[in-house]
Design a protein around this motif. Structure first.
Motif, mmCIF file in Angstrom:
data_model
loop_
_atom_site.group_PDB
_atom_site.id
_atom_site.type_symbol
_atom_site.label_atom_id
_atom_site.label_comp_id
_atom_site.label_asym_id
_atom_site.label_seq_id
_atom_site.Cartn_x
_atom_site.Cartn_y
_atom_site.Cartn_z
ATOM 1 N N ARG A 291 -3.036 2.634 9.691
ATOM 2 C CA ARG A 291 -2.498 2.613 11.049
ATOM 3 C C ARG A 291 -1.895 1.245 11.367
ATOM 4 O O ARG A 291 -2.340 0.231 10.875
ATOM 5 N N GLY A 292 -0.857 1.279 12.185
ATOM 6 C CA GLY A 292 -0.139 0.068 12.506
ATOM 7 C C GLY A 292 1.026 -0.195 11.583
ATOM 8 O O GLY A 292 1.773 -1.145 11.784
ATOM 9 N N ALA A 293 1.196 0.671 10.573
ATOM 10 C CA ALA A 293 2.319 0.539 9.653
ATOM 11 C C ALA A 293 3.318 1.655 9.912
ATOM 12 O O ALA A 293 2.988 2.673 10.507
ATOM 13 N N PRO A 294 4.568 1.501 9.470
ATOM 14 C CA PRO A 294 5.561 2.554 9.677
ATOM 15 C C PRO A 294 5.356 3.678 8.680
ATOM 16 O O PRO A 294 4.544 3.582 7.772
ATOM 17 N N GLY A 295 6.092 4.763 8.840
ATOM 18 C CA GLY A 295 6.110 5.742 7.760
ATOM 19 C C GLY A 295 5.847 7.179 8.134
ATOM 20 O O GLY A 295 6.769 7.947 8.249
ATOM 21 N N PRO A 296 4.622 7.615 8.365
ATOM 22 C CA PRO A 296 3.377 6.844 8.318
ATOM 23 C C PRO A 296 3.028 6.381 6.903
ATOM 24 O O PRO A 296 3.431 6.997 5.923
ATOM 25 N N THR A 297 2.296 5.285 6.822
ATOM 26 C CA THR A 297 1.842 4.737 5.562
ATOM 27 C C THR A 297 0.468 5.315 5.235
ATOM 28 O O THR A 297 -0.429 5.285 6.066
ATOM 29 N N LEU A 298 0.324 5.855 4.018
ATOM 30 C CA LEU A 298 -0.884 6.555 3.606
ATOM 31 C C LEU A 298 -1.500 5.908 2.379
ATOM 32 O O LEU A 298 -0.795 5.416 1.491
ATOM 33 N N VAL A 299 -2.819 5.916 2.339
ATOM 34 C CA VAL A 299 -3.582 5.434 1.185
ATOM 35 C C VAL A 299 -4.426 6.591 0.682
ATOM 36 O O VAL A 299 -5.117 7.252 1.468
ATOM 37 N N THR A 300 -4.374 6.865 -0.617
ATOM 38 C CA THR A 300 -5.205 7.911 -1.191
ATOM 39 C C THR A 300 -6.004 7.351 -2.358
ATOM 40 O O THR A 300 -5.512 6.493 -3.103
ATOM 41 N N VAL A 301 -7.254 7.799 -2.485
ATOM 42 C CA VAL A 301 -8.153 7.251 -3.500
ATOM 43 C C VAL A 301 -8.790 8.377 -4.302
ATOM 44 O O VAL A 301 -8.877 9.520 -3.868
ATOM 45 N N GLY A 302 -9.251 7.989 -5.481
ATOM 46 C CA GLY A 302 -9.983 8.884 -6.363
ATOM 47 C C GLY A 302 -10.678 8.068 -7.419
ATOM 48 O O GLY A 302 -10.573 6.828 -7.440
ATOM 49 N N PRO A 303 -11.388 8.699 -8.328
ATOM 50 C CA PRO A 303 -12.124 7.945 -9.349
ATOM 51 C C PRO A 303 -11.241 7.160 -10.304
ATOM 52 O O PRO A 303 -11.720 6.236 -10.964
ATOM 53 N N SER A 304 -9.947 7.491 -10.381
ATOM 54 C CA SER A 304 -9.067 6.764 -11.291
ATOM 55 C C SER A 304 -8.200 5.733 -10.594
ATOM 56 O O SER A 304 -7.401 5.064 -11.268
ATOM 57 N N GLY A 305 -8.330 5.580 -9.265
ATOM 58 C CA GLY A 305 -7.566 4.522 -8.629
ATOM 59 C C GLY A 305 -7.057 4.848 -7.243
ATOM 60 O O GLY A 305 -7.459 5.830 -6.617
ATOM 61 N N THR A 306 -6.143 3.980 -6.769
ATOM 62 C CA THR A 306 -5.581 4.038 -5.423
ATOM 63 C C THR A 306 -4.068 4.146 -5.507
ATOM 64 O O THR A 306 -3.432 3.505 -6.353
ATOM 65 N N THR B 231 -1.501 -7.218 10.920
ATOM 66 C CA THR B 231 -1.162 -8.200 9.896
ATOM 67 C C THR B 231 -1.310 -7.626 8.498
ATOM 68 O O THR B 231 -0.447 -7.794 7.638
ATOM 69 N N GLY B 232 -2.414 -6.914 8.243
ATOM 70 C CA GLY B 232 -2.634 -6.339 6.921
ATOM 71 C C GLY B 232 -1.583 -5.316 6.573
ATOM 72 O O GLY B 232 -1.091 -5.267 5.446
ATOM 73 N N ALA B 233 -1.183 -4.476 7.544
ATOM 74 C CA ALA B 233 -0.162 -3.472 7.292
ATOM 75 C C ALA B 233 1.183 -4.124 7.019
ATOM 76 O O ALA B 233 1.929 -3.714 6.124
ATOM 77 N N VAL B 234 1.536 -5.153 7.792
ATOM 78 C CA VAL B 234 2.790 -5.873 7.582
ATOM 79 C C VAL B 234 2.847 -6.420 6.172
ATOM 80 O O VAL B 234 3.835 -6.244 5.449
ATOM 81 N N TRP B 235 1.767 -7.094 5.761
ATOM 82 C CA TRP B 235 1.775 -7.710 4.442
ATOM 83 C C TRP B 235 1.864 -6.682 3.335
ATOM 84 O O TRP B 235 2.616 -6.830 2.376
ATOM 85 N N LEU B 236 1.125 -5.566 3.466
ATOM 86 C CA LEU B 236 1.100 -4.568 2.405
ATOM 87 C C LEU B 236 2.450 -3.906 2.230
ATOM 88 O O LEU B 236 2.929 -3.714 1.114
ATOM 89 N N VAL B 237 3.101 -3.558 3.336
ATOM 90 C CA VAL B 237 4.417 -2.944 3.248
ATOM 91 C C VAL B 237 5.426 -3.924 2.661
ATOM 92 O O VAL B 237 6.255 -3.567 1.819
ATOM 93 N N ALA B 238 5.378 -5.201 3.066
ATOM 94 C CA ALA B 238 6.275 -6.205 2.518
ATOM 95 C C ALA B 238 6.038 -6.388 1.030
ATOM 96 O O ALA B 238 6.977 -6.476 0.236
ATOM 97 N N TRP B 239 4.769 -6.407 0.645
ATOM 98 C CA TRP B 239 4.417 -6.555 -0.771
ATOM 99 C C TRP B 239 4.979 -5.408 -1.585
ATOM 100 O O TRP B 239 5.541 -5.585 -2.662
ATOM 101 N N LEU B 240 4.845 -4.181 -1.061
ATOM 102 C CA LEU B 240 5.324 -3.012 -1.778
ATOM 103 C C LEU B 240 6.844 -3.044 -1.918
ATOM 104 O O LEU B 240 7.395 -2.755 -2.983
ATOM 105 N N THR B 241 7.525 -3.429 -0.836
ATOM 106 C CA THR B 241 8.980 -3.489 -0.855
ATOM 107 C C THR B 241 9.484 -4.470 -1.912
ATOM 108 O O THR B 241 10.505 -4.248 -2.567
#
Length: 346
Positions: free
Chosen positions: A282-297, A3-13
Motif C-alpha cells: 500500500r502507498g505504491a502505484p499499480g497496485p503494487t503486489l508482493v507474493t511469497v512462497g517456499p521458493s521465494g518472493t 518511503t519504502g514503497a517509493v524506494w522499492l518501485v524506484a529500485w525495480l525500475t
C-alpha cells in the motif's frame, strides 16, 4: 506513497535485484503460517503448537505466547485490528478447527467457535470489520460449510447450505496462509478452492447468496487457489499452483476485472513458483503486489499483469497494513522479516 514503497518501485525500475527483507527475531522456533499487519508498528503472527507472536514497535521486539489449552493446535490464520484485538483460527478435522479472540493483547483468549462437524476442516477466515467476519471449511457431504459473525465473534452462525453451489467430488480449500478467503468493502467475499478444478465462489451480500467461477490456476492433487486479494470490488488476483512442486510456475496466478465472475492468466512474466500468499504494497502505484512462497518472493507494479523475482527466501504468508505502512512475511522456524527501503529506521 510511503518511503519504502517509493524506494522499492524506484529500485525495480532501475533493474535492481534482491529484495530488502530485514530479518527480525520472533522469539519462537515454530513454523509461522499466518500474519496480520495493523500499521507500521503493530503486527501479529500465528503458527504451530498454539503459538502467536505480536510486535508493537515495528518488529524491534516480538513477544511470543501460547493460547492456553491450544498447545496442540496449528493456527494458520490471524486477523488483527489493533495492539489489543486479534482473532486466531486453528485448522484440523472436527474440534481442532476453532476460533479464538483476544481483546487485551494476548494476555487472555476466549474460545469463540469450535467446529462440531467431524468431517469439517476450516481453512481460513476474513473480516469486513472488527465485528463482521466469515470463515469457511472444506465441503461436508458435498456441501460447503461457512459460518458468519456480526457481533465480534460472540456468535458464529452457519450459512444455509442451500445458498451455496454444490462442491465437486474431491474439491477443497487450502489453509496455507489463511488467505484463501478475501473480503472487500462492506459486503463482498470470495473464497478459493482446488483439486479437480481451481474455482472461486463469490458473494456480494455477505454470504447470503453465492455464484461460482473457474480460474485457470493449476488443478489436481495439491493444486488450486491458495490466496485471494481484491483492491476494489471488481479487480483482484488469485495465486497458487501446486504446493507439491514449489518451483513450478505453472498455473500460479490469475486476474479478474469483473468481481470474480471471470478469470484470466496474465500475459506478462509470472511468479517464479508456487505461491501461497499475496499482499498489496500500500502507498505504491499499480497496485503494487508482493507474493511469497517456499521458493521465494515476486513483485508486480502493474496489478499482477507482470512479475519480477526478488528473492529466494521462503515464506508462507505476507501481510501489509491497511493504513499504508508496514509489511511483514513469515515462514519456517519462526522466520519473520519486514520489507524496508534505505533510510527507513529500524
Amino acid at each position: 506513497m510511503t518511503t519504502g514503497a517509493v524506494w522499492l518501485v524506484a529500485w525495480l525500475t532501475l533493474g535492481g535485484t534482491g529484495v530488502p527483507w530485514e530479518p527480525q527475531t520472533s522469539g519462537t522456533p515454530v513454523r509461522l503460517r499466518g500474519v496480520s499487519a495493523v500499521d507500521e508498528r503493530v503486527a501479529w503472527a500465528s503458527g504451530d503448537k498454539g503459538t502467536f507472536v505480536r510486535t508493537t514497535d515495528g518488529g524491534k521486539t516480538w513477544k511470543a505466547g501460547t493460547v492456553p489449552g491450544a498447545g496442540e493446535l496449528d493456527f494458520r490464520d490471524v486477523d488483527a485490528f489493533s495492539a489489543s484485538t486479534a482473532y486466531l483460527l486453528a485448522i484440523g478435522e472436527g474440534e481442532k478447527s476453532r476460533i479464538y479472540k483476544t481483546v487485551d493483547g494476548g494476555e487472555h483468549w476466549t474460545l469463540q467457535f469450535t467446529n462440531r462437524h467431524p468431517k469439517a476442516f476450516f481453512d481460513a477466515m476474513a473480516f469486513w470489520d472488527e465485528r463482521n467476519g466469515i470463515a469457511f471449511s472444506d465441503p461436508v457431504d458435498g456441501r460447503f460449510l461457512l459460518v458468519v459473525t456480526s457481533d465480534g465473534g460472540a456468535n458464529w452462525t452457519p450459512v444455509p447450505a442451500e445458498a451455496l453451489p454444490a462442491a465437486l467430488p474431491g474439491e477443497g480449500g487450502f489453509a496455507a496462509s489463511g488467505t484463501s478467503i478475501a473480503v472487500y468493502g462492506e459486503r463482498h467475499v470470495w473464497f478459493g478452492l482446488g483439486g479437480p478444478a481451481a474455482r472461486v465462489l463469490y458473494s456480494s451480500d455477505r454470504g447470503r447468496t453465492w455464484a461460482v467461477a473457474t480460474t485457470p490456476l493449476a488443478t489436481g492433487e495439491g493444486a488450486g487457489v491458495f490466496s485471494l486479494l481484491f483492491w476494489n470490488e471488481r479487480e483482484g488476483i488469485a495465486v497458487g499452483g501446486n504446493y507439491r512442486r514449489p518451483e513450478d510456475p505453472s498455473g500460479n496466478v490469475a486476474l479478474t476485472r469483473d468481481g470474480g465472475r471471470t478469470w484470466s492468466t496474465p500475459t506478462g512474466a509470472r511468479p517464479t513458483g508456487y505461491r501461497s500468499c499475496v499482499a498489496q504494497l500500500r502507498g505504491a502505484p499499480g497496485p503494487t503486489l508482493v507474493t511469497v512462497g517456499p521458493s521465494g518472493t515476486d513483485l508486480s507494479v502493474d496489478g499482477g499483469k507482470s512479475w519480477k523475482p526478488l528473492d529466494s527466501t521462503g515464506f508462507h504468508a505476507v501481510s501489509s497494513a491497511v493504513a499504508g505502512k508496514g509489511l511483514w512475511a513469515v515462514g519456517e522456524q519462526g522466520r519473520i522479516s519486514t520489507l524496508r527501503g534505505p533510510g527507513r529506521s529500524k
